[in-house]
Write an enzyme that holds these catalytic residues in place. Sequence first.
Site, short mmCIF file in Angstrom:
data_model
loop_
_atom_site.label_atom_id
_atom_site.label_comp_id
_atom_site.label_asym_id
_atom_site.label_seq_id
_atom_site.Cartn_x
_atom_site.Cartn_y
_atom_site.Cartn_z
N CYS A 2 -71.66 42.99 58.94
CA CYS A 2 -71.21 44.24 58.32
C CYS A 2 -69.97 44.77 59.03
O CYS A 2 -69.61 44.32 60.12
CB CYS A 2 -72.32 45.27 58.39
SG CYS A 2 -73.86 44.73 57.62
N GLY A 28 -68.23 42.89 54.30
CA GLY A 28 -69.40 43.22 53.50
C GLY A 28 -69.01 43.87 52.19
O GLY A 28 -68.28 44.85 52.19
N ASN A 101 -74.08 46.73 62.82
CA ASN A 101 -73.62 45.39 62.46
C ASN A 101 -74.36 44.41 63.33
O ASN A 101 -74.28 44.49 64.57
CB ASN A 101 -72.11 45.25 62.68
CG ASN A 101 -71.63 43.81 62.52
OD1 ASN A 101 -72.18 43.05 61.73
ND2 ASN A 101 -70.61 43.44 63.28
N GLY A 102 -75.08 43.48 62.72
CA GLY A 102 -75.79 42.48 63.51
C GLY A 102 -77.18 42.25 62.98
O GLY A 102 -77.51 42.56 61.83
N TYR A 257 -64.12 32.43 60.65
CA TYR A 257 -64.18 32.88 59.26
C TYR A 257 -64.26 34.39 59.09
O TYR A 257 -63.59 34.97 58.24
CB TYR A 257 -65.40 32.24 58.58
CG TYR A 257 -65.67 32.75 57.18
CD1 TYR A 257 -64.96 32.25 56.08
CD2 TYR A 257 -66.63 33.73 56.94
CE1 TYR A 257 -65.21 32.71 54.79
CE2 TYR A 257 -66.88 34.21 55.65
CZ TYR A 257 -66.17 33.70 54.59
OH TYR A 257 -66.41 34.16 53.32
N THR A 303 -58.95 31.90 54.35
CA THR A 303 -59.17 31.87 55.79
C THR A 303 -58.58 30.64 56.46
O THR A 303 -58.27 30.67 57.66
CB THR A 303 -60.68 31.93 56.08
OG1 THR A 303 -61.30 32.81 55.15
CG2 THR A 303 -60.94 32.44 57.48
N ASP A 365 -60.42 23.53 55.01
CA ASP A 365 -61.27 24.71 54.89
C ASP A 365 -61.64 25.20 56.29
O ASP A 365 -61.55 24.44 57.26
CB ASP A 365 -62.53 24.39 54.09
CG ASP A 365 -63.07 25.60 53.34
OD1 ASP A 365 -62.62 26.73 53.64
OD2 ASP A 365 -63.94 25.43 52.47
N ASP A 366 -62.04 26.48 56.36
CA ASP A 366 -62.41 27.02 57.68
C ASP A 366 -63.74 26.43 58.15
O ASP A 366 -63.93 26.17 59.33
CB ASP A 366 -62.50 28.55 57.62
CG ASP A 366 -63.39 29.03 56.49
OD1 ASP A 366 -64.62 29.02 56.66
OD2 ASP A 366 -62.85 29.42 55.44
#
Length: 494
Positions: A2, A28, A101-102, A257, A303, A365-366
């Site tokens: 988040c 998010g 966040n987490g 990312y 990314t 790609d990442d």
Amino acid sequence: MCGIIGIVGRSEVATALYDGLTVLQHRGQDAAGIATFDGQRLHLSKGNGLVRDVFDSASMARLRGQIGIGHCRYPTAGSEGAAEAQPFYVNSPFGIALAHNGNLTNTRALKREVYAEDRRHINTDSDSEVLLNVLAHELQVQERLRPEPEQLFKAVAGVHARCVGGYAIVALVLGCGMVGFRDPNGIRPLVIGRREGAEGTEWALASESVALDILGFRLERDVAPGEAVLITGDGQMLARQCAQPAVHAPCIFEYVYLARPDSMIEDVSVYKARLRMGERLAQKIRRLRPEHDIDVIIPIPDTSRSAAIAMGKLLGIEYREGFVKNRYIGRTFIMPGQKERVKSVRRKLNPMELEFRNKVVLLVDDSIVRGTTSKQIVQMAREAGAKKVYLASAAPPVRYPNVYGIDMPAVSELVAHGRSEAEIEAFIGCDWLIYQDLPDLIAAVQEGNPELQHFDTSCFSGEYVTGLGEGYLQQLELLRSDGAKEKRRDVVVA
């Protein structure tokens, strides 16, 4: 993963919080919320959807106050419904609003403990509400009439003692100020910004420095692992180490990312780290196939662009933009449900045939998580006329679940779990698959800040810095499978 932000200002902060959340939107897209305090009342507005959709002029006008916090949600296991939109608020003691966040890895045991011992009821499945109630309880047991900095720091120490996992927090404690803190391992990011104005000093806390940049705050530093930062209503900043020293292990997937390239995390430029990832991946290609036949390098936007540019320069291969991205489609990685992700790939990317026709193409790609998106993109490149399609990943194979706030799918849905690289290559359908080696990924990030000795690389290595309780991964498997998520959404709709 988040996005969180908090501001202690000298004027109304709601608009600044809104602007900050818009540049954290990549973290998010599921829900958003803002809480402000005007000295008398807490004002809260939140809901499902993008930041621009959740808030209108009427709701913004109600968000009065010179101190506030904001959150944009990416739904992890057990945090998918409208009731889990943040910030959360609890009225006792003092009144606390919190954005998180987490992900906690001991939520189930902690929830039982909060109910049986703290006598607090948890009304959602969100670990963020559990964490909020732990913080509230640790403040309440000190039995003070007013919240004081010393008691607040003791309460944060209590949170660290009881909560296990990765977390970054911004919270309003009414009558005291704004507090921010990170888990003792510093897995999830949180940075401090400062702005001097005519009326005095203003402070901000945010998941990424880019949110500080657009608001005119100067990046001061990262919140240290286990540290609590308290910013009072009159603009004083106090800091205290509230947890015992632990292995400092920031999440390396932030650099791969999650974070925006224009952010600084742990004194490392995300953009430059991704350039170095591309350089090391190019060196691996040189070692494996010095006489390669690659005609063109094409990134899978957005990314991977930095890594692809660096690869093209080092290998002496032309870099081209081969896919045009629809900006109005969200990040497919964080979309709920495999059906929605699959549909979104074709809606999101359109190949330009001229860049593929009769060429040996290296797609960059990442990372590769489920593999289904990569499979579709490889097929799109073939349909556009590519002679051969190679695929390079700037990250190593994702073989294990992330338990610290990134809702990677169930292990059974990870394309690399239980498969060799040759088997993954066959599943995706490319002519050659090249993964980054984990030591090279670590070195690419560490070069930006040699003081970083450890990283959370659990989704690549299976090593979890906090340790995991017995049966935790099995429980996570049940929660995270797309089938389980669809059942929960069906229940909500019904």
